[in-house]
Design a protein around this motif. Structure first.
Motif, PDB file in Angstrom:
ATOM      1  N   GLN A 218     -37.494 -23.700   4.709  1.00 17.40           N
ATOM      2  CA  GLN A 218     -38.471 -24.756   4.935  1.00 17.40           C
ATOM      3  C   GLN A 218     -39.605 -24.680   3.923  1.00 17.40           C
ATOM      4  N   PHE A 219     -39.858 -23.459   3.403  1.00 22.45           N
ATOM      5  CA  PHE A 219     -40.935 -23.283   2.440  1.00 22.45           C
ATOM      6  C   PHE A 219     -40.489 -22.394   1.289  1.00 22.45           C
ATOM      7  N   VAL A 220     -41.000 -22.706   0.104  1.00 23.34           N
ATOM      8  CA  VAL A 220     -40.853 -21.853  -1.076  1.00 23.34           C
ATOM      9  C   VAL A 220     -42.266 -21.596  -1.600  1.00 23.34           C
ATOM     10  N   ALA A 221     -42.389 -20.917  -2.723  1.00 30.00           N
ATOM     11  CA  ALA A 221     -43.710 -20.655  -3.295  1.00 30.00           C
ATOM     12  C   ALA A 221     -44.150 -21.819  -4.183  1.00 30.00           C
ATOM     13  N   VAL A 222     -45.442 -22.072  -4.202  1.00 31.71           N
ATOM     14  CA  VAL A 222     -45.980 -23.158  -5.031  1.00 31.71           C
ATOM     15  C   VAL A 222     -45.563 -22.993  -6.492  1.00 31.71           C
ATOM     16  N   TRP A 223     -45.660 -21.783  -7.018  1.00 30.70           N
ATOM     17  CA  TRP A 223     -45.381 -21.582  -8.435  1.00 30.70           C
ATOM     18  C   TRP A 223     -43.947 -21.969  -8.782  1.00 30.70           C
ATOM     19  N   GLN A 224     -43.038 -21.858  -7.815  1.00 33.19           N
ATOM     20  CA  GLN A 224     -41.644 -22.210  -8.082  1.00 33.19           C
ATOM     21  C   GLN A 224     -41.468 -23.714  -8.270  1.00 33.19           C
ATOM     22  N   VAL A 225     -42.164 -24.507  -7.465  1.00 35.26           N
ATOM     23  CA  VAL A 225     -42.120 -25.963  -7.625  1.00 35.26           C
ATOM     24  C   VAL A 225     -42.833 -26.366  -8.911  1.00 35.26           C
ATOM     25  N   ASP A 226     -43.974 -25.750  -9.158  1.00 34.80           N
ATOM     26  CA  ASP A 226     -44.741 -26.041 -10.368  1.00 34.80           C
ATOM     27  C   ASP A 226     -43.919 -25.730 -11.618  1.00 34.80           C
ATOM     28  N   TYR A 227     -43.218 -24.591 -11.610  1.00 32.83           N
ATOM     29  CA  TYR A 227     -42.371 -24.203 -12.733  1.00 32.83           C
ATOM     30  C   TYR A 227     -41.258 -25.222 -12.948  1.00 32.83           C
ATOM     31  N   ALA A 228     -40.660 -25.688 -11.860  1.00 31.11           N
ATOM     32  CA  ALA A 228     -39.558 -26.650 -11.960  1.00 31.11           C
ATOM     33  C   ALA A 228     -40.019 -27.953 -12.623  1.00 31.11           C
ATOM     34  N   LEU A 229     -41.184 -28.457 -12.241  1.00 38.37           N
ATOM     35  CA  LEU A 229     -41.703 -29.679 -12.849  1.00 38.37           C
ATOM     36  C   LEU A 229     -42.022 -29.471 -14.327  1.00 38.37           C
ATOM     37  N   ARG A 230     -42.568 -28.302 -14.641  1.00 41.75           N
ATOM     38  CA  ARG A 230     -42.879 -28.005 -16.040  1.00 41.75           C
ATOM     39  C   ARG A 230     -41.606 -27.941 -16.876  1.00 41.75           C
ATOM     40  N   MET A 231     -40.565 -27.311 -16.328  1.00 42.27           N
ATOM     41  CA  MET A 231     -39.317 -27.171 -17.065  1.00 42.27           C
ATOM     42  C   MET A 231     -38.679 -28.529 -17.333  1.00 42.27           C
ATOM     43  N   LEU A 232     -38.723 -29.429 -16.333  1.00 38.07           N
ATOM     44  CA  LEU A 232     -38.118 -30.753 -16.524  1.00 38.07           C
ATOM     45  C   LEU A 232     -38.857 -31.550 -17.590  1.00 38.07           C
ATOM     46  N   HIS A 233     -40.162 -31.409 -17.647  1.00 41.70           N
ATOM     47  CA  HIS A 233     -40.916 -32.102 -18.699  1.00 41.70           C
ATOM     48  C   HIS A 233     -40.530 -31.560 -20.066  1.00 41.70           C
ATOM     49  N   GLU A 234     -40.373 -30.240 -20.169  1.00 44.41           N
ATOM     50  CA  GLU A 234     -39.998 -29.643 -21.445  1.00 44.41           C
ATOM     51  C   GLU A 234     -38.572 -30.027 -21.837  1.00 44.41           C
TER      52      GLU A 234
ATOM     53  N   LEU B 249     -32.869 -22.201 -11.112  1.00 40.69           N
ATOM     54  CA  LEU B 249     -32.850 -21.303  -9.956  1.00 40.69           C
ATOM     55  C   LEU B 249     -33.022 -19.841 -10.373  1.00 40.69           C
ATOM     56  N   ARG B 250     -32.336 -19.449 -11.443  1.00 41.12           N
ATOM     57  CA  ARG B 250     -32.463 -18.059 -11.911  1.00 41.12           C
ATOM     58  C   ARG B 250     -33.891 -17.773 -12.374  1.00 41.12           C
ATOM     59  N   ALA B 251     -34.494 -18.742 -13.034  1.00 37.52           N
ATOM     60  CA  ALA B 251     -35.840 -18.549 -13.569  1.00 37.52           C
ATOM     61  C   ALA B 251     -36.869 -18.356 -12.462  1.00 37.52           C
ATOM     62  N   ILE B 252     -36.640 -18.975 -11.303  1.00 35.26           N
ATOM     63  CA  ILE B 252     -37.609 -18.850 -10.201  1.00 35.26           C
ATOM     64  C   ILE B 252     -37.145 -17.859  -9.139  1.00 35.26           C
ATOM     65  N   GLY B 253     -36.023 -17.167  -9.412  1.00 39.55           N
ATOM     66  CA  GLY B 253     -35.582 -16.084  -8.541  1.00 39.55           C
ATOM     67  C   GLY B 253     -35.012 -16.523  -7.210  1.00 39.55           C
ATOM     68  N   LEU B 254     -34.376 -17.696  -7.157  1.00 39.13           N
ATOM     69  CA  LEU B 254     -33.785 -18.191  -5.919  1.00 39.13           C
ATOM     70  C   LEU B 254     -32.320 -18.540  -6.143  1.00 39.13           C
ATOM     71  N   ASP B 255     -31.590 -18.748  -5.057  1.00 42.07           N
ATOM     72  CA  ASP B 255     -30.218 -19.245  -5.139  1.00 42.07           C
ATOM     73  C   ASP B 255     -30.114 -20.529  -4.328  1.00 42.07           C
ATOM     74  N   SER B 256     -29.044 -21.263  -4.536  1.00 36.37           N
ATOM     75  CA  SER B 256     -28.872 -22.567  -3.891  1.00 36.37           C
ATOM     76  C   SER B 256     -28.906 -22.468  -2.381  1.00 36.37           C
ATOM     77  N   ASN B 257     -28.283 -21.448  -1.832  1.00 38.59           N
ATOM     78  CA  ASN B 257     -28.222 -21.306  -0.375  1.00 38.59           C
ATOM     79  C   ASN B 257     -29.617 -21.086   0.215  1.00 38.59           C
ATOM     80  N   THR B 258     -30.434 -20.281  -0.445  1.00 43.07           N
ATOM     81  CA  THR B 258     -31.790 -20.019   0.038  1.00 43.07           C
ATOM     82  C   THR B 258     -32.623 -21.296   0.027  1.00 43.07           C
TER      83      THR B 258
END
Length: 347
Positions: free
Chosen positions: A57-73, A43-52
């Protein structure tokens, strides 16, 4: 019949609006398997908090893409994508439920997925092929994403689609075949979960399902369905740039000209695009590639005519560009994709 076009240029990137339910599922998986600390670090890496995330309803594409990349790493697991997808539940898909509630069969649901890429989320262009009692969805890596990351995105998608299909129908839906571009790996979880034959080192990532599976009736009660949500009202920077490129196409504005049309300096535009993980030339290449693919698959013009339509004076330059975009020469691309070819054997 399902409302599907053959080629779908639906790849999303940067700050375009992506359904937040995707990020909520990824964060829940991260907390469950890697600990709450890692979920908070994400969450800190993509600049969001749990409540947000919980109430958006929508976030930025790069935030989802980053999350998938991080989990693979974090996992170094070639099956991490499908493992995440297997945890999805229809009740968590808020904005999509009203649309699925109108479906009578699994085929209808797949039509919704293909008709509403901005509500579903799409990280790749795709090509739909129907032949001999099967429907196949072929992924086209027009963004030239690194192959292991692209594999994670693809395997995540097939896990989500299969898990939701089973909940929609109450049946054990299975793929008939799965193709991956990466070298072979054990794939025991994939095989057991999907029931599919796995093929590796293929030209494309692709999944196939039988018409019998698509004909299964939807039995889910949809008690959680709400009023359909609208798309994000504010256009993203990526959307604004793409709109200008399409407006002037095949003439491509210089970066300075396009920046001025958006009331910013070229330096500011360059910096903002870089922060979103892209640049002006990659966006220009994406538009040209998508236009070229659509024209080639339509089969109504020669390669020379298409090159001219895209603004190329020299057809050989177009051929070189197309190979850079897709990894294949235009003629070879058409032979592979204008009709459903035989499934390649692993090599």
């Amino acid at each position: 019949m399902m409302e599907l076009s053959s080629y779908q240029a639906n790849r999303m990137l940067g700050d375009q609006g992506y359904p937040a339910f995707e990020l909520r599922h990824i964060l829940a998986f991260t907390a469950r398997h890697f600990g709450e600390y890692q979920a908070q670090a994400l969450l800190r890496a993509i600049g969001l908090d749990s409540n947000t995330v919980q109430h958006s309803q929508f976030v930025a594409v790069w935030q989802v893409d980053y999350a998938l990349r991080m989990l693979h790493e974090l996992s170094h697991d070639p099956e991490i994508g499908v493992r995440i997808g297997a945890t999805y539940q229809l009740a968590g898909l808020d904005i999509l439920l009203p649309h699925f509630a109108t479906c009578r069969t699994l085929r209808d649901c797949l039509a919704v997925v293909n008709r509403m890429p901005r509500l579903v989320g799409s990280l790749s262009d795709t090509l739909v092929l129907e032949e001999q009692g099967e429907l196949a969805m072929r992924w086209l890596n027009t963004g030239r994403l690194e192959i292991q990351h692209y594999h994670t995105i693809f395997s995540h998608s097939i896990g989500v689609l299969l898990t939701l299909a089973r909940e929609l129908t109450g049946e054990r839906v299975e793929y008939s075949r799965l193709a991956f571009q990466v070298p072979a790996f054990a794939g025991r979880y994939l095989s057991a979960m999907t029931g599919a034959t796995l093929a590796f080192e293929q030209t494309y990532c692709e999944w196939a399902v039988s018409e019998q599976m698509l004909a299964l009736p939807v039995t889910y009660p949809f008690s959680h369905a709400k009023t359909p949500a609208a798309l994000p009202l504010s256009p993203s920077l990526i959307d604004l740039v793409l709109a200008q490129l399409h407006r002037h196409f095949p003439q491509i504005p210089r970066l300075e000209e396009l920046a001025a049309s958006l009331n910013m300096s070229d330096r500011s535009l360059r910096r903002k695009l870089a922060a979103l993980g892209t640049g002006y030339q990659p966006l220009v290449d994406m538009v040209r590639a998508q236009r070229a693919i659509a024209a080639l698959l339509a089969g109504q013009q020669s390669i020379a005519d298409i090159a001219g339509q895209l603004g190329y004076v020299d057809v050989s330059h177009f051929r070189q560009s197309f190979k850079h975009w897709t990894g294949q020469a235009p003629g070879h691309f058409v032979r592979l994709n204008s009709s459903s070819p035989e499934w390649e054997t692993s090599r």
